[in-house]
Design a protein around this motif. Structure first.
Motif, PDB file in Angstrom:
ATOM      1  N   ASN A  32       1.865  16.288 -12.208  1.00 39.95           N
ATOM      2  CA  ASN A  32       0.751  17.117 -12.692  1.00 39.95           C
ATOM      3  C   ASN A  32       0.855  18.545 -12.158  1.00 39.95           C
TER       4      ASN A  32
ATOM      5  N   SER B 214       0.822  -1.209   0.000  1.00 44.25           N
ATOM      6  CA  SER B 214       0.000   0.000   0.000  1.00 44.25           C
ATOM      7  C   SER B 214       0.858   1.262   0.000  1.00 44.25           C
TER       8      SER B 214
ATOM      9  N   LYS C 168       2.156   1.936  -3.497  1.00 42.95           N
ATOM     10  CA  LYS C 168       1.128   2.525  -4.361  1.00 42.95           C
ATOM     11  C   LYS C 168       0.957   4.009  -4.069  1.00 42.95           C
ATOM     12  N   GLN C 169       0.899   4.359  -2.801  1.00 43.60           N
ATOM     13  CA  GLN C 169       0.747   5.760  -2.435  1.00 43.60           C
ATOM     14  C   GLN C 169       1.926   6.597  -2.920  1.00 43.60           C
ATOM     15  N   GLN C 170       3.122   6.032  -2.831  1.00 49.96           N
ATOM     16  CA  GLN C 170       4.289   6.759  -3.329  1.00 49.96           C
ATOM     17  C   GLN C 170       4.199   7.000  -4.831  1.00 49.96           C
ATOM     18  N   GLU C 171       3.713   6.010  -5.601  1.00 47.93           N
ATOM     19  CA  GLU C 171       3.552   6.196  -7.041  1.00 47.93           C
ATOM     20  C   GLU C 171       2.508   7.266  -7.341  1.00 47.93           C
ATOM     21  N   GLU C 172       1.380   7.239  -6.590  1.00 44.82           N
ATOM     22  CA  GLU C 172       0.358   8.261  -6.787  1.00 44.82           C
ATOM     23  C   GLU C 172       0.891   9.648  -6.461  1.00 44.82           C
ATOM     24  N   ASN C 173       1.682   9.741  -5.406  1.00 43.91           N
ATOM     25  CA  ASN C 173       2.273  11.032  -5.054  1.00 43.91           C
ATOM     26  C   ASN C 173       3.190  11.549  -6.157  1.00 43.91           C
ATOM     27  N   LYS C 174       3.952  10.654  -6.758  1.00 42.04           N
ATOM     28  CA  LYS C 174       4.830  11.060  -7.854  1.00 42.04           C
ATOM     29  C   LYS C 174       4.019  11.593  -9.032  1.00 42.04           C
ATOM     30  N   ALA C 175       2.901  10.896  -9.356  1.00 39.03           N
ATOM     31  CA  ALA C 175       2.058  11.345 -10.466  1.00 39.03           C
ATOM     32  C   ALA C 175       1.452  12.716 -10.166  1.00 39.03           C
ATOM     33  N   LEU C 176       0.984  12.914  -8.918  1.00 39.76           N
ATOM     34  CA  LEU C 176       0.420  14.210  -8.540  1.00 39.76           C
ATOM     35  C   LEU C 176       1.459  15.320  -8.622  1.00 39.76           C
TER      36      LEU C 176
END
Length: 572
Positions: free
Chosen positions: A466, A452, A455-463
């Motif tokens: 952006n 988990s 996954k959160q680290q990957e989402e943070n990178k995407a944000l």
């Protein structure tokens, strides 16, 4: 008559184990734990056979000489009165003319010490009295040392110290552990630095503590617990100074532990059984055969309560049973209850095989010590600095490992006869399985949390990516001119084409004029324009008058005034 007495004395041999019951069972348990079969040691003899040196140095008394010539048992008559100083509650004083029946000789262990009055005393090993272990020098009693340098200044040096606050060092000779007992040898200089040299009783390795190790704390009291005499002689070497707990002046010097020859005897006028050391200065004479028969009838029954008839008893007139069907010896109930209520009994019960948790704990601690010792040996020692430079060690205070919880010693009246049965192995196995399942569940939860988190680290990178794009777009839009799209359907010619409206600069406010100055690089004049309340309409009129008015009224440089006019005309 003599044969009957010998038979009763032989039966009374079972009672000899009673006097040394805790000590004997402690030794048997230790040997059997190592897989060694132990047989009871026969300490009873019917004739005293000392060595020549022992006879001259220790047992040079009339009683010892008599027992070395004549075989027991036999009756004697006291020829001289003997007054014992500090008599006990039974008032044992031998009077001239009194009779005694001497049965057999035993050799129990005693601690020979010097009491506070500097008189010799023989102390029983197993007793309820608690002691504090004192340092060799009386000047070091109850003394603490803050830092290694303070220890070096002490004269004389303490022979043994206990580490209270330990520090960590990557140098093996400087490593310490909380609670460690060290034996101090001397102080010497190494590369111009004083070091305290000695040997650790824990790791069996030599140590060298430099004088600048000031965060270590030492105590001259090498035991933080109050101990019984039996525990002291098991843990420490004699001679040793000890002190009764709560009595500052009751200091004893324990010299040695050795076996003392005693004769077991009974008195026809008393129902108790007595032990008389062969060093006792009593004068006795043997009684003739006729007078001895009457003494036997009056003195032998006192031995009956001490006989253990479940040990070594042979039945006459019956075929012997197989070994597994023979009676298991049972301890005397009264002796067992008294022993279980003592500290020796409670400590030994806790060591009975079956209590595997304590055994595993001790094994894990032993393995941990060996691991630390190997790490110290494998860690390379840094090279010594050249002479004339300051020696520094990479030492830093650490929180020492939490010591094992030590149960307080119970008071004399706090313990009663309670059995402490060992936990069954099946129960221990069940608990171990539960703990193992809990560990597996925790491992699974930990793995899920790791997934988990990834996954959160990957989402943070995407944000973050952006956000960076949006910031770039904002910066780009700020640099470009603002274009207002016009709805093509409102045009009368209905031509579908994109148009741009002209910027109506005359409708702009004072703030919009200031922002315009910022955009064209003339922000230095924004404050002046706001102060003069220059809005869009006024600015358009000033542009029509030319650059001279900007220079004189708004204090602008001529070149900047011309730039402003050019930029405004582009928008008009």
């Amino acid at each position: 008559m003599s044969n009957d007495i010998r038979l009763l004395s032989k039966m009374a041999k079972q009672a000899s184990i009673v006097s040394e019951y805790p000590d004997y069972y402690h030794e048997v348990f230790n040997f059997r734990k190592q897989g060694v079969q132990v047989e009871p040691i026969d300490e009873i003899c019917q004739k005293f056979v000392p060595s020549k040196d022992e006879m001259n140095a220790v047992y040079n008394t009339p009683l010892a000489r008599l027992l070395s010539k004549k075989q027991l048992p036999f009756a004697v008559k006291v020829t001289r009165s003997l007054d014992v100083p500090g008599k006990n509650k039974y008032g044992i004083n031998l009077k001239a003319g009194g009779m005694l029946m001497l049965h057999f000789i035993v050799r129990p262990k005693r601690v020979f010490a010097t009491d506070p009055k500097r008189e010799g005393v023989a102390l029983p090993i197993h007793a309820e009295q608690l002691y504090e272990v004192l340092p060799t020098e009386p000047a070091h009693d109850d003394k603490m040392f803050q830092g290694t340098a303070e220890v070096m200044k002490t004269n004389p040096l303490p022979m043994r110290l206990r580490i209270i606050d330990a520090i960590y060092s990557n140098v093996p000779e400087e490593a310490q552990e909380k609670g460690e007992i060290i034996e101090v040898s001397h102080v010497e200089k190494r590369d111009g630095v004083k070091v305290l040299v000695g040997r650790s009783t824990l790791t069996k390795q030599n140590f060298a503590f430099p004088e600048h190790m000031q965060k270590s704390t030492y105590s001259a009291m090498i035991s933080e617990n109050h101990l019984t005499l039996s525990a002291i002689i098991r843990k420490f070497k004699l001679p040793l100074r000890v002190r009764k707990v709560g009595e500052k002046k009751s200091v004893y010097l324990l010299n040695e532990v050795r076996k003392e020859a005693q004769v077991i005897c009974t008195d026809p006028q008393d129902n108790h059984v007595f032990a008389m050391a062969l060093t006792c200065p009593v004068h006795v004479d043997c009684v003739d055969k006729q007078g001895g028969e009457a003494i036997v009838k009056a003195t032998v029954p006192q031995l009956y309560p001490l006989l253990n008839l479940t040990w070594g008893l042979m039945e006459i007139g019956r075929a012997p049973l197989p070994l597994q069907q023979q009676q298991t010896p049972q301890p005397l109930l009264g002796v067992l209850c008294h022993w279980l209520n003592s500290r020796d009994g409670s400590e030994l019960v806790s060591m009975i095989p079956g209590n595997f948790s304590e055994t595993k704990t001790s094994q894990s601690l032993s393995l941990e010590r060996k691991k630390k010792e190997l790490e110290r040996k494998l860690t390379p020692r840094p090279p010594l600095p050249p002479k004339g430079t300051t020696v520094k060690t990479s030492i830093s205070p650490t929180v020492p490992p939490k010591p094992l919880e030590k149960k307080p010693m119970p008071g004399k009246n706090s313990m009663r006869h309670e059995a402490f049965p060992p936990r069954p192995s099946s129960q221990l196995n069940t608990e171990m399985e539960k703990k193992q399942k809990e560990i597996e569940n925790l491992k699974k939860e930990n793995q899920e949390l790791i997934v988990s988190l990834n996954k959160q680290q990957e989402e943070n990178k995407a944000l973050q990516s952006n956000i960076s794009e949006l910031l770039e777009e904002i910066c780009r839009l700020k640099k470009e001119d603002y274009v207002v799209p016009v709805d093509v359907h409102t045009r009368p010619d209905s031509q579908y084409e994109e148009v741009q409206t002209q910027w109506n600069f005359a409708n702009e406010s004072v703030e919009e004029v200031s922002k315009f100055l910022d955009r064209i690089g003339l922000s230095a004049y924004a404050e002046k324009f706001r102060k003069e309340n220059v809005d869009g309409a006024l600015l358009c009129d000033l542009v029509a008058d030319g650059e001279e008015i900007f220079v004189t009224e708004l204090k602008m440089k001529r070149l900047h005034a011309r730039k402003l006019i050019v930029e405004i005309k582009k928008k008009m």
